[in-house]
Design a protein around this motif. Structure first.
Motif, PDB file in Angstrom:
ATOM      1  N   TYR A  63       0.830  -1.209   0.000  1.00 48.70           N
ATOM      2  CA  TYR A  63       0.000   0.000   0.000  1.00 48.70           C
ATOM      3  C   TYR A  63       0.863   1.256   0.000  1.00 48.70           C
ATOM      4  CZ  TYR A  63      -4.416  -2.453   0.517  1.00 48.70           C
ATOM      5  OH  TYR A  63      -5.521  -3.245   0.295  1.00 48.70           O
ATOM      6  N   LYS A  64       1.991   1.203   0.694  1.00 45.81           N
ATOM      7  CA  LYS A  64       2.905   2.351   0.666  1.00 45.81           C
ATOM      8  C   LYS A  64       3.403   2.578  -0.767  1.00 45.81           C
ATOM      9  CE  LYS A  64       7.068   4.358   2.631  1.00 45.81           C
ATOM     10  NZ  LYS A  64       7.999   4.329   3.744  1.00 45.81           N
ATOM     11  N   GLY A  65       3.794   1.506  -1.440  1.00 47.83           N
ATOM     12  CA  GLY A  65       4.232   1.620  -2.834  1.00 47.83           C
ATOM     13  C   GLY A  65       3.128   2.169  -3.724  1.00 47.83           C
ATOM     14  N   ALA A  66       1.912   1.687  -3.505  1.00 39.62           N
ATOM     15  CA  ALA A  66       0.775   2.169  -4.295  1.00 39.62           C
ATOM     16  C   ALA A  66       0.527   3.652  -4.046  1.00 39.62           C
ATOM     17  CB  ALA A  66      -0.475   1.355  -3.956  1.00 39.62           C
ATOM     18  N   SER A  67       0.718   4.096  -2.818  1.00 37.94           N
ATOM     19  CA  SER A  67       0.502   5.519  -2.511  1.00 37.94           C
ATOM     20  C   SER A  67       1.493   6.399  -3.259  1.00 37.94           C
ATOM     21  CB  SER A  67       0.575   5.776  -1.002  1.00 37.94           C
ATOM     22  OG  SER A  67       1.899   5.728  -0.516  1.00 37.94           O
ATOM     23  N   ILE A  68       2.703   5.909  -3.417  1.00 34.49           N
ATOM     24  CA  ILE A  68       3.724   6.665  -4.149  1.00 34.49           C
ATOM     25  C   ILE A  68       3.412   6.643  -5.654  1.00 34.49           C
ATOM     26  CG2 ILE A  68       6.192   6.784  -4.719  1.00 34.49           C
ATOM     27  CD1 ILE A  68       6.673   5.503  -1.877  1.00 34.49           C
TER      28      ILE A  68
END
Length: 168
Positions: A63-68
């Motif tokens: 999810y962190k990667g998706a947020s970026i």
């Protein structure tokens, strides 16, 4: 109390605290991820929510990667768009390497690949992710099943037959 017993209790307490944090953060991350696709303001809020995430949970890492990657969508300069997107998908790929059979990380990657422009050339795992999701759907908990169903219903890459196999 012996040192071994103390260390065991401490390890158990730390583990339970970690599980509690993950259980509380995951529903928030899912909701923020869904909302992030609706507006720049929501995408920035999702990015802010995930920016300081440093735990070793592969789903929250994805999810962190998706947020970026979603933040890249609204960047003004092409160079920044590209670098943010690459940073985001690199983190998503890392989360999948940590636990390759996790269905939710595959769903996150699939949704980013489905919605990324062709020019970014990030579409090579769609069939693999679909297969993992469809094959392992029945083994998931109820909240994840609902999340997956909601995604699949609006997705254009799942056939009607595949959608029916999940929805029924």
């Amino acid at each position: 109390m012996s040192i071994k017993l103390f260390n065991l209790k401490l390890s158990f307490t730390i583990l339970m605290s970690f599980i509690l944090v993950v259980c509380q953060e995951l529903p928030n991350a899912r909701k923020a991820y869904i909302d992030a696709s609706k507006s720049q303001k929501n995408a920035e809020a999702f990015y802010d929510l995930m920016a300081n995430y440093n735990y070793q949970n592969e789903v929250l890492l994805a999810y962190k990667g998706a947020s970026i990657a979603l933040k890249a969508k609204y960047a003004k300069q092409i160079k920044l768009k590209k670098s943010l997107f690459i940073e985001g998908v690199t983190i998503i790929e890392k989360s999948i390497k940590i636990e390759p059979n996790n269905i939710e990380t595959h769903l996150i990657r699939l949704s980013i690949q489905e919605n990324s422009p062709k020019i970014l050339n990030y579409k090579s795992n769609i069939d693999e992710d679909k297969k993992i999701i469809l094959t392992n759907f029945d083994k998931q908990n109820q909240s994840l099943k609902i999340f997956i169903k909601d995604y699949i219903q609006q997705s254009t890459i799942f056939s009607e037959k595949e959608k029916k196999s999940i929805i029924n």
